[in-house]
Design a protein around this motif. Structure first.
Motif, PDB file in Angstrom:
ATOM      1  N   TRP A  39       6.555 122.187 -23.427  1.00 14.17           N
ATOM      2  CA  TRP A  39       7.691 121.566 -22.753  1.00 14.17           C
ATOM      3  C   TRP A  39       9.009 121.908 -23.437  1.00 14.17           C
ATOM      4  N   GLN A  75      12.661 114.995 -20.747  1.00 14.66           N
ATOM      5  CA  GLN A  75      11.290 115.291 -21.140  1.00 14.66           C
ATOM      6  C   GLN A  75      10.935 114.628 -22.458  1.00 14.66           C
ATOM      7  N   GLN A 115      10.079 111.046 -21.805  1.00 14.32           N
ATOM      8  CA  GLN A 115       8.872 110.930 -20.988  1.00 14.32           C
ATOM      9  C   GLN A 115       8.816 109.607 -20.225  1.00 14.32           C
ATOM     10  N   PRO A 131       5.324 110.003 -16.393  1.00 17.36           N
ATOM     11  CA  PRO A 131       4.248 110.892 -16.866  1.00 17.36           C
ATOM     12  C   PRO A 131       4.057 112.073 -15.913  1.00 17.36           C
ATOM     13  N   PRO A 132       3.478 113.166 -16.399  1.00 19.35           N
ATOM     14  CA  PRO A 132       3.244 114.327 -15.536  1.00 19.35           C
ATOM     15  C   PRO A 132       2.362 113.973 -14.353  1.00 19.35           C
ATOM     16  N   SER A 139       4.366 119.163 -11.288  1.00 18.22           N
ATOM     17  CA  SER A 139       4.553 119.303 -12.733  1.00 18.22           C
ATOM     18  C   SER A 139       3.993 120.629 -13.209  1.00 18.22           C
ATOM     19  N   GLY A 145       2.364 121.643 -16.665  1.00 15.60           N
ATOM     20  CA  GLY A 145       1.895 121.117 -17.940  1.00 15.60           C
ATOM     21  C   GLY A 145       2.353 119.684 -18.130  1.00 15.60           C
ATOM     22  N   GLU A 146       3.155 119.447 -19.165  1.00 15.65           N
ATOM     23  CA  GLU A 146       3.642 118.100 -19.463  1.00 15.65           C
ATOM     24  C   GLU A 146       4.991 117.801 -18.817  1.00 15.65           C
ATOM     25  N   VAL A 147       5.567 118.759 -18.119  1.00 15.23           N
ATOM     26  CA  VAL A 147       6.909 118.609 -17.552  1.00 15.23           C
ATOM     27  C   VAL A 147       6.810 118.194 -16.095  1.00 15.23           C
ATOM     28  N   HIS A 148       7.331 117.014 -15.790  1.00 12.55           N
ATOM     29  CA  HIS A 148       7.401 116.543 -14.408  1.00 12.55           C
ATOM     30  C   HIS A 148       8.646 117.159 -13.786  1.00 12.55           C
ATOM     31  N   LEU A 149       8.454 118.097 -12.864  1.00 10.01           N
ATOM     32  CA  LEU A 149       9.561 118.882 -12.323  1.00 10.01           C
ATOM     33  C   LEU A 149      10.549 118.054 -11.522  1.00 10.01           C
ATOM     34  N   THR A 159      12.612 115.766 -13.948  1.00  9.96           N
ATOM     35  CA  THR A 159      13.502 116.578 -14.770  1.00  9.96           C
ATOM     36  C   THR A 159      14.648 117.136 -13.939  1.00  9.96           C
TER      37      THR A 159
END
Length: 87
Positions: free
Chosen positions: A8, A49, A52, A55-56, A62, A64-68, A71
């Protein structure tokens, strides 16, 4: 070297740069404002990010761990608020 960083830390700033450049293409007038938009985009996406808050989600929303979606919304909100404030 890049293997030591969480993914991330690369994806979130990239999203910030993309949205900062997109905003400049839409509403930018002076070339001097591009670095400001890029810096604000990177800071907003990275902060979102790092906190957080959301959560993703499933893969289309998303990476990986990034919720598009979260963000993107945070980046546009910060950049547009700063633009409205006169930066």
């Amino acid at each position: 070297m890049l293997a030591l960083l969480p993914p991330w830390l690369l994806i979130a700033p990239l999203i910030g740069v993309i949205h900062g450049a997109l905003l400049f293409l839409i509403v930018g007038r002076r070339a001097a404002s591009l670095p400001i938009y890029l810096a604000l985009g990177v800071a907003a996406a990275s902060a979102m990010q790092a906190l957080q808050i959301i959560p993703p989600g499933p893969p289309p929303l998303s990476i990986g761990e990034v919720h598009l979606v979260a963000t993107t919304a945070a980046t546009w909100t910060v950049i547009l608020a700063c633009r409205a404030a006169g930066l």
